[in-house]
Design a protein around this motif. Sequence first.
Motif, PDB file in Angstrom:
ATOM      1  N   TRP A  53     -40.157  11.412  -4.909  1.00 14.41           N
ATOM      2  CA  TRP A  53     -40.060  12.551  -5.832  1.00 14.41           C
ATOM      3  C   TRP A  53     -38.646  13.121  -5.824  1.00 14.41           C
ATOM      4  O   TRP A  53     -38.085  13.452  -6.852  1.00 14.41           O
ATOM      5  N   SER A  54     -38.037  13.224  -4.661  1.00  8.40           N
ATOM      6  CA  SER A  54     -36.705  13.821  -4.560  1.00  8.40           C
ATOM      7  C   SER A  54     -35.608  12.846  -4.973  1.00  8.40           C
ATOM      8  O   SER A  54     -34.474  13.257  -5.209  1.00  8.40           O
ATOM      9  N   GLY A  55     -35.951  11.573  -5.018  1.00  8.97           N
ATOM     10  CA  GLY A  55     -34.929  10.568  -5.287  1.00  8.97           C
ATOM     11  C   GLY A  55     -34.162  10.143  -4.059  1.00  8.97           C
ATOM     12  O   GLY A  55     -33.306   9.262  -4.138  1.00  8.97           O
ATOM     13  N   ALA A  56     -34.487  10.729  -2.917  1.00  7.45           N
ATOM     14  CA  ALA A  56     -33.716  10.466  -1.712  1.00  7.45           C
ATOM     15  C   ALA A  56     -34.035   9.116  -1.083  1.00  7.45           C
ATOM     16  O   ALA A  56     -33.225   8.559  -0.344  1.00  7.45           O
ATOM     17  N   ASN A  57     -35.227   8.617  -1.361  1.00  8.22           N
ATOM     18  CA  ASN A  57     -35.647   7.369  -0.725  1.00  8.22           C
ATOM     19  C   ASN A  57     -36.139   6.367  -1.749  1.00  8.22           C
ATOM     20  O   ASN A  57     -36.829   6.726  -2.700  1.00  8.22           O
ATOM     21  N   THR A  58     -35.793   5.119  -1.500  1.00  6.79           N
ATOM     22  CA  THR A  58     -36.269   4.020  -2.318  1.00  6.79           C
ATOM     23  C   THR A  58     -36.771   2.908  -1.405  1.00  6.79           C
ATOM     24  O   THR A  58     -36.407   2.844  -0.222  1.00  6.79           O
ATOM     25  N   PHE A  59     -37.600   2.043  -1.963  1.00  5.92           N
ATOM     26  CA  PHE A  59     -38.133   0.920  -1.190  1.00  5.92           C
ATOM     27  C   PHE A  59     -38.405  -0.215  -2.152  1.00  5.92           C
ATOM     28  O   PHE A  59     -38.833   0.015  -3.289  1.00  5.92           O
TER      29      PHE A  59
END
Length: 123
Positions: A53-59
């Motif tokens: 949601w925050s855009g801080a993490n991707t996978f």
Amino acid sequence: QVQVAESGGGLVQAGGSLRLSCAASERIFNNYAIGWFRQAPGSEREFVAYVTWSGANTFYAHAVKGRFTISRDNAKNTVYLQMNSLKPEDTAVYYCNAINLSTRRLHDEFQYWGQGTQVTVTS
């Protein structure tokens, strides 16, 4: 009720690039992680990538890591999937939706998918 719309697919040669777009409702965009999934003919739908949601993490799924990049534009309520170095095995219908980060499947609160966007990679 469908709350996402995918676009940007097309026909491309192996090694080429495409950028997919996912326009999501405010409810989804502002409250949930969003994932990209794909389904090839005769196969089950599979996880590709997600952004929190925050855009801080991707996978990323192992098959696309290093070639695909997921990002979000908060001003446009849109999530993108930049796909580089495409391979014939990337051919599929690509979908986006709210995602359960634990299972990497469609979030439990949703049940409808958009129409998806077709990506075809020729050798």
